[in-house]
Design a protein around this motif. Structure first.
Motif, mmCIF file in Angstrom:
data_model
loop_
_atom_site.group_PDB
_atom_site.id
_atom_site.type_symbol
_atom_site.label_atom_id
_atom_site.label_comp_id
_atom_site.label_asym_id
_atom_site.label_seq_id
_atom_site.Cartn_x
_atom_site.Cartn_y
_atom_site.Cartn_z
ATOM 1 N N MET A 1 0.807 -1.147 -0.143
ATOM 2 C CA MET A 1 0.134 0.117 -0.163
ATOM 3 C C MET A 1 0.874 1.276 -0.062
ATOM 4 S SD MET A 1 -3.359 1.345 1.465
ATOM 5 C CE MET A 1 -4.112 -0.255 1.117
ATOM 6 N N GLY A 2 0.564 2.299 -1.010
ATOM 7 C CA GLY A 2 1.379 3.488 -0.971
ATOM 8 C C GLY A 2 0.518 4.394 -0.214
ATOM 9 N N THR A 3 1.557 5.545 -0.075
ATOM 10 C CA THR A 3 1.227 6.715 1.084
ATOM 11 C C THR A 3 0.806 7.915 0.230
ATOM 12 O OG1 THR A 3 2.102 5.747 2.814
ATOM 13 C CG2 THR A 3 1.670 7.911 3.052
ATOM 14 N N MET A 22 4.152 1.701 -3.213
ATOM 15 C CA MET A 22 3.995 0.954 -4.019
ATOM 16 C C MET A 22 2.532 0.272 -4.056
ATOM 17 S SD MET A 22 6.027 -2.644 -3.639
ATOM 18 C CE MET A 22 4.875 -3.489 -4.482
ATOM 19 N N GLY A 23 1.897 -0.121 -5.038
ATOM 20 C CA GLY A 23 0.473 -0.813 -4.743
ATOM 21 C C GLY A 23 0.592 -2.324 -5.570
ATOM 22 N N GLY A 54 12.728 -13.731 -10.482
ATOM 23 C CA GLY A 54 13.819 -12.560 -10.060
ATOM 24 C C GLY A 54 13.104 -11.864 -8.978
ATOM 25 N N VAL A 55 13.824 -11.308 -8.041
ATOM 26 C CA VAL A 55 13.526 -10.615 -6.987
ATOM 27 C C VAL A 55 13.955 -9.253 -7.328
ATOM 28 C CG1 VAL A 55 13.883 -10.203 -4.504
ATOM 29 C CG2 VAL A 55 14.068 -12.435 -5.525
ATOM 30 N N PHE A 56 12.924 -8.300 -7.144
ATOM 31 C CA PHE A 56 13.208 -6.723 -7.255
ATOM 32 C C PHE A 56 12.422 -5.934 -6.292
ATOM 33 C CE2 PHE A 56 9.167 -7.520 -9.491
ATOM 34 C CZ PHE A 56 8.358 -6.611 -9.225
ATOM 35 N N TRP A 57 12.938 -4.671 -6.088
ATOM 36 C CA TRP A 57 12.372 -3.786 -5.245
ATOM 37 C C TRP A 57 12.055 -2.731 -6.167
ATOM 38 C CZ3 TRP A 57 13.446 1.113 -3.951
ATOM 39 C CH2 TRP A 57 13.027 1.891 -2.836
ATOM 40 N N PHE A 58 10.640 -2.090 -5.629
ATOM 41 C CA PHE A 58 10.327 -0.939 -6.378
ATOM 42 C C PHE A 58 9.539 -0.104 -5.466
ATOM 43 C CE2 PHE A 58 6.615 1.101 -8.768
ATOM 44 C CZ PHE A 58 7.384 1.658 -9.644
ATOM 45 N N GLN A 59 9.493 1.143 -5.741
ATOM 46 C CA GLN A 59 8.696 2.461 -5.011
ATOM 47 C C GLN A 59 8.661 3.585 -5.635
ATOM 48 O OE1 GLN A 59 9.792 3.144 -1.096
ATOM 49 N NE2 GLN A 59 8.726 1.701 -0.331
ATOM 50 N N LEU A 60 7.662 4.124 -5.692
ATOM 51 C CA LEU A 60 7.696 5.646 -5.986
ATOM 52 C C LEU A 60 8.019 6.193 -4.852
ATOM 53 C CD1 LEU A 60 4.095 5.917 -7.545
ATOM 54 C CD2 LEU A 60 6.307 5.752 -8.918
#
Length: 125
Positions: A1-3, A22-23, A54-60
């Motif tokens: 959940m994003g803020t 992220m959502g 594959g493992v990844f990390w994502f965020q705005l």
């Protein structure tokens, strides 16, 4: 959940709302790739097809665009096994920007005064 945050400059009164985090829609590299220019999106999608586990990390993340004089959200993707990092550009002028860790300590892009007020106003998914 994003803020969602509201950012306000106490000095000049400029304000904006930015989405961070992220959502659910960001669970696949194919969806994440939509935030990037075509050439990078193709590279990200190709990696995802070759490495479906594959493992990844994502965020705005928040960023300041000095060209547009705005506070914006910018996509940040890190591919764990390769160490590759993809930082998006300003959505308006497409110039490179860097994410800001402590927005409260940043200069207001409009008046160049320190002292931004950041308050949480909601969530998004």
């Amino acid at each position: 959940m994003g803020t969602i945050y509201r950012v306000l400059c106490e000095a000049c009164g400029e304000s904006c709302d930015i989405a961070t985090g992220m959502g659910k829609a960001h669970a696949t590299l194919e969806k994440v790739a939509e935030y990037y220019p075509q050439i990078l999106a193709s590279e990200i999608k190709a990696y995802g097809m070759k490495n479906p586990q594959g493992v990844f990390w994502f965020q705005l993340q928040p960023a300041v665009c000095d060209t547009c004089k705005k506070i914006i959200s910018v996509p940040v993707l890190k591919i764990k096994d390769t160490g590759a990092e993809y930082i998006g550009t300003c959505p308006d002028c497409h110039k490179e920007v860097l994410p800001v860790e402590k927005l409260q300590e940043s200069l207001c892009p409009a008046c160049k005064v320190t002292g931004l007020s950041v308050s949480r106003i909601g969530n998004w998914d």
